[in-house]
Design a protein around this motif. Structure first.
Motif, short mmCIF file in Angstrom:
data_model
loop_
_atom_site.label_atom_id
_atom_site.label_comp_id
_atom_site.label_asym_id
_atom_site.label_seq_id
_atom_site.Cartn_x
_atom_site.Cartn_y
_atom_site.Cartn_z
N GLU A 109 -20.65 28.26 -0.82
CA GLU A 109 -20.21 26.91 -1.16
C GLU A 109 -19.08 26.95 -2.19
O GLU A 109 -18.12 26.16 -2.11
N SER A 129 -15.90 27.86 -0.44
CA SER A 129 -15.42 26.71 0.33
C SER A 129 -14.79 25.67 -0.59
O SER A 129 -13.76 25.08 -0.25
N ARG A 130 -15.37 25.49 -1.77
CA ARG A 130 -14.88 24.47 -2.69
C ARG A 130 -13.48 24.77 -3.20
O ARG A 130 -12.70 23.87 -3.48
N GLU A 145 -11.32 28.80 3.86
CA GLU A 145 -11.75 28.28 5.15
C GLU A 145 -12.12 29.40 6.12
O GLU A 145 -12.88 29.16 7.07
N GLY A 155 -19.93 26.49 6.98
CA GLY A 155 -18.69 25.80 7.31
C GLY A 155 -17.45 26.66 7.31
O GLY A 155 -16.33 26.13 7.36
N LEU A 156 -17.61 27.98 7.24
CA LEU A 156 -16.47 28.88 7.21
C LEU A 156 -16.30 29.58 8.55
O LEU A 156 -17.28 29.91 9.21
#
Length: 278
Positions: free
Chosen positions: A24, A27-28, A32, A72-73
């Motif tokens: 996370e 991602s923040r 990506e 989400g990557l």
């Protein structure tokens, strides 16, 4: 952003890669796509009967894919052969990575803290920012020492061009950073900024810039041996990551880590983010 994560497929590396909070954080700050890289060392014989080392490593890398994609990557895996730090740097350059990440074991109390040769060589030769991700050592189920990678940063500066380049990393770290301590150590080799501006004034200017990004910033000016004082500052302020620039050139290496940077990356309790010169 693209990041390369070097893994030796050990339990420690698995703990780091599969830590949801760590993913996370990446991602923040804008990561990506994550490229997982594992290297079969050149001294491991490729023709061992009945063993395909690269195939085994590709299978192991595949186990991480679902976890990373759930965060989400995008994920790409690379199982290569050769000298680890050279191949890791090669993949980073080939994919246009913005960040490289390598796990490094922390120490037990009363032990000298050591970093592995791959981590040391990556720190000396990386051409992109390198996050040394500290992992617990000598435990059955190792975890990251600091899971919130960038929440509290300690930024070290000698007001050099390389230190200024490291400060630029806040342009993306700010999305995950809540607190920052800006540290300068005055010594004969690093007396402070040029001109009549004091170290306190210069650090305050930088702190004001961070406050505009809603980062709670404080300053800390010290005197003494830079590496020792930076490690003391880390113990005092307890950052999740220490941010500093590397500097120097050598005919033997593309980039040679400065003695201060090398001491900090070897002995810091938490994570270290090294930013090399252009």
């Amino acid at each position: 952003m693209k990041a390369v994560y070097a893994t030796d497929l050990s339990a420690a590396s698995e703990a780091a890669i599969e830590t949801e909070t760590c993913l996370e954080c990446l991602s923040r700050i804008g990561v990506e796509q994550l490229h997982l890289v594992t290297v079969v060392p050149a001294n491991v014989h490729a023709g061992t009967p009945g063993i395909d080392h690269q195939k085994r490593r590709r299978r192991a890398l595949a186990r991480y894919r679902d976890v990373i994609e759930d965060a989400g990557l995008d994920v790409e895996t690379h199982a290569v052969r050769g000298t680890p730090h050279r191949r890791i740097n090669g993949v980073a350059e080939a994919v246009g990575a913005d960040l490289s990440i390598v796990g490094s074991r922390g120490k037990q109390p009363l032990e000298n803290r050591l970093i592995g040769s791959t981590t040391r060589n990556l720190a000396r030769t990386t051409v992109v920012p390198l996050l040394v991700n500290r992992i617990e050592r000598e435990v059955d189920e190792p975890e990251l020492v600091e899971k919130q990678l960038f929440r509290r940063l300690l930024y070290a500066t000698d007001f050099s061009t390389n230190a200024d380049r490291a400060f630029e990393a806040f342009s993306y770290l700010r999305h995950a950073t809540r607190e920052a301590t800006l540290v300068h150590v005055e010594s004969p080799n690093s007396p402070g900024p040029d001109g009549d501006v004091t170290a306190e004034d210069r650090l305050s200017e930088l702190a004001d810039r961070l406050e505009e990004w809603d980062i709670d910033a404080t300053i800390d000016v010290r005197e003494g041996a830079p590496a020792d004082e930076l490690l003391e500052a880390e113990a005092t302020h307890e950052p999740t990551t220490t941010l500093l620039g590397t500097r120097g050139h050598s005919r033997l290496r593309r980039l040679l880590l400065g003695s201060v940077s090398e001491t900090v990356v070897a002995n810091a309790r938490g994570n270290v983010l090294l930013v090399p010169p252009k």
